[in-house]
Design a protein around this motif. Structure first.
Motif, PDB file in Angstrom:
ATOM      1  N   GLN A   1       0.848  -1.191   0.000  1.00 42.92           N
ATOM      2  CA  GLN A   1       0.000   0.000   0.000  1.00 42.92           C
ATOM      3  C   GLN A   1       0.879   1.235   0.000  1.00 42.92           C
ATOM      4  OE1 GLN A   1      -3.656   0.079   1.917  1.00 42.92           O
ATOM      5  NE2 GLN A   1      -3.576   2.242   2.458  1.00 42.92           N
TER       6      GLN A   1
ATOM      7  N   GLU B   1      -7.835  10.094  -7.332  1.00 38.77           N
ATOM      8  CA  GLU B   1      -7.963   8.755  -7.906  1.00 38.77           C
ATOM      9  C   GLU B   1      -7.762   8.754  -9.419  1.00 38.77           C
ATOM     10  OE1 GLU B   1      -9.794   8.555  -3.905  1.00 38.77           O
ATOM     11  OE2 GLU B   1      -9.898  10.015  -5.542  1.00 38.77           O
TER      12      GLU B   1
ATOM     13  N   TRP C   1      -7.304   0.521  -5.995  1.00 36.17           N
ATOM     14  CA  TRP C   1      -6.490  -0.696  -5.959  1.00 36.17           C
ATOM     15  C   TRP C   1      -6.199  -1.175  -7.372  1.00 36.17           C
ATOM     16  CZ3 TRP C   1      -9.067  -4.424  -1.888  1.00 36.17           C
ATOM     17  CH2 TRP C   1      -9.013  -3.836  -0.611  1.00 36.17           C
TER      18      TRP C   1
ATOM     19  N   HIS D   1      -2.108  -1.201  -3.646  1.00 34.92           N
ATOM     20  CA  HIS D   1      -3.222  -0.394  -3.159  1.00 34.92           C
ATOM     21  C   HIS D   1      -2.741   1.026  -2.906  1.00 34.92           C
ATOM     22  CE1 HIS D   1      -5.165  -4.245  -1.230  1.00 34.92           C
ATOM     23  NE2 HIS D   1      -5.025  -4.330  -2.546  1.00 34.92           N
ATOM     24  N   LEU D   2      -3.546   1.995  -3.293  1.00 32.64           N
ATOM     25  CA  LEU D   2      -3.279   3.383  -2.938  1.00 32.64           C
ATOM     26  C   LEU D   2      -4.387   3.836  -2.003  1.00 32.64           C
ATOM     27  CD1 LEU D   2      -2.003   3.305  -6.098  1.00 32.64           C
ATOM     28  CD2 LEU D   2      -1.328   5.508  -5.201  1.00 32.64           C
ATOM     29  N   GLY D   3      -4.001   4.272  -0.827  1.00 35.73           N
ATOM     30  CA  GLY D   3      -4.950   4.713   0.175  1.00 35.73           C
ATOM     31  C   GLY D   3      -4.783   6.194   0.458  1.00 35.73           C
ATOM     32  N   VAL D   4      -5.887   6.852   0.729  1.00 32.24           N
ATOM     33  CA  VAL D   4      -5.878   8.285   1.009  1.00 32.24           C
ATOM     34  C   VAL D   4      -5.297   8.522   2.399  1.00 32.24           C
ATOM     35  CG1 VAL D   4      -7.354  10.296   1.422  1.00 32.24           C
ATOM     36  CG2 VAL D   4      -7.781   8.799  -0.544  1.00 32.24           C
TER      37      VAL D   4
ATOM     38  N   GLY E   1      -9.221   6.292  -2.472  1.00 29.93           N
ATOM     39  CA  GLY E   1      -8.103   5.460  -2.906  1.00 29.93           C
ATOM     40  C   GLY E   1      -8.518   4.543  -4.034  1.00 29.93           C
TER      41      GLY E   1
END
Length: 124
Positions: free
Chosen positions: A12, A20, A49, A58-61, A47
């Motif tokens: 992540q 996004e 995925w 995964h990219l999460g805020v 975010g």
């Protein structure tokens, strides 16, 4: 030992809120990863995925976002020169570093400044 680590499930990275579409342009459109629908209970956080084969990214805020400039994922690729040319044309200039035995490699910064290492095994 009563347990064992079996594998890495995903990596992540953080990203700023509301970005996004920029993540999709880089990870999906440039790098060729497939977007995966996030579970409904996690989607409300923002975010995005991505996956390719066994890779899950995964990219999460993160509210107080700061890019990861040292810690990074290293992605195995084929035809590194073509990928680097496409990245340059899209406004993501590659950065080279010290040689790594057995690999050609370069780094890109994603749209948020996160470091992404690209590795291609040297054949022969």
């Amino acid at each position: 030992m009563l347990f064992s680590i079996l594998a890495l499930d995903h990596v992540q990275l953080a990203m700023p809120a509301g970005e996004e579409d920029r993540a999709r342009a880089f990870y999906r459109d440039l790098l060729g990863l497939s977007e995966v629908v996030k579970p409904a209970n996690l989607a409300r956080r923002g975010g995005v995925w991505f996956e390719a084969g066994s890779l899950k990214l995964h990219l999460g805020v993160e509210a107080e976002f700061r890019p990861a400039r040292k810690a990074h994922p290293a992605l195995l690729v084929s035809n590194l020169p073509a990928l680097l040319a496409a990245a340059s044309a899209a406004g993501y200039p590659p950065v080279t570093d010290e040689p790594l035995p057995g690999y050609d490699r370069a780094y890109l910064a994603d749209p948020f400044g996160n470091r992404i290492e690209l590795l291609e095994p040297v054949v022969g």
